[in-house]
Design a protein around this motif. Sequence first.
Motif, short mmCIF file in Angstrom:
data_model
loop_
_atom_site.label_atom_id
_atom_site.label_comp_id
_atom_site.label_asym_id
_atom_site.label_seq_id
_atom_site.Cartn_x
_atom_site.Cartn_y
_atom_site.Cartn_z
N PRO A 24 0.09 10.93 3.29
CA PRO A 24 0.12 11.73 4.52
C PRO A 24 1.47 11.60 5.23
O PRO A 24 2.02 10.51 5.34
CB PRO A 24 -1.01 11.14 5.36
CG PRO A 24 -1.93 10.51 4.36
CD PRO A 24 -1.04 10.01 3.26
N GLY A 25 2.01 12.73 5.66
CA GLY A 25 3.28 12.74 6.38
C GLY A 25 4.51 12.67 5.50
O GLY A 25 5.63 12.59 6.01
N TYR A 26 4.33 12.69 4.18
CA TYR A 26 5.50 12.62 3.29
C TYR A 26 6.38 13.85 3.53
O TYR A 26 5.90 14.97 3.60
CB TYR A 26 5.06 12.57 1.82
CG TYR A 26 6.22 12.36 0.88
CD1 TYR A 26 6.72 11.09 0.66
CD2 TYR A 26 6.83 13.44 0.25
CE1 TYR A 26 7.80 10.89 -0.19
CE2 TYR A 26 7.91 13.24 -0.60
CZ TYR A 26 8.39 11.97 -0.81
OH TYR A 26 9.46 11.78 -1.64
N PRO A 27 7.71 13.65 3.65
CA PRO A 27 8.61 14.76 3.97
C PRO A 27 8.90 15.68 2.77
O PRO A 27 9.81 15.43 1.99
CB PRO A 27 9.89 14.06 4.44
CG PRO A 27 9.87 12.76 3.70
CD PRO A 27 8.42 12.38 3.57
N ALA A 35 -4.02 13.84 -0.83
CA ALA A 35 -3.36 12.67 -0.27
C ALA A 35 -3.38 11.53 -1.27
O ALA A 35 -4.40 11.27 -1.91
CB ALA A 35 -4.05 12.24 1.02
N ASP A 95 3.36 2.75 4.25
CA ASP A 95 3.80 2.61 5.64
C ASP A 95 2.86 1.70 6.43
O ASP A 95 1.65 1.93 6.45
CB ASP A 95 3.87 3.98 6.33
CG ASP A 95 5.11 4.76 5.95
OD1 ASP A 95 6.06 4.17 5.41
OD2 ASP A 95 5.13 5.99 6.18
#
Length: 133
Positions: A24-27, A35, A95
């Motif tokens: 989640p939130g990977y650029p 996910a 993270d």
Amino acid sequence: MAGFLEFGAIARPASPNTALVAPPGYPTSAEVDAAAPVFPRPPEETFKRLLAMIDARRDWKLAASDPAALKARFVAVTPLMRFKDDVDLQVLPADGQPGQSTLVAYSRSRVGYSDLGTNLKRLKALCEALSVP
């Protein structure tokens, strides 16, 4: 195959024959299909397990690996039609979770318009196998 895939710059085709798994939130500018889970081990250990999994399968062949960057590329051959699919992966630290890891992975068919979900099934099965302690 020269160089490794840049996951943040993936340009997915209009055809439904690719799959992308990322935390989640990977650029990345590409749409993520699922996910990536968090694995209960450090990134280096997850990468070693990944390479062992690839080596153990007759239908997967390691094309390249970079242990320093925790990146690998392999070719998966489908059982019935023997189509070759390319899979790129990178193991990442999770993270906020010391001693744990996750990954980003992109699987795509070389031929055909649709893969009938094969690429996403492959990535989910790989993530499931890596999740086992």
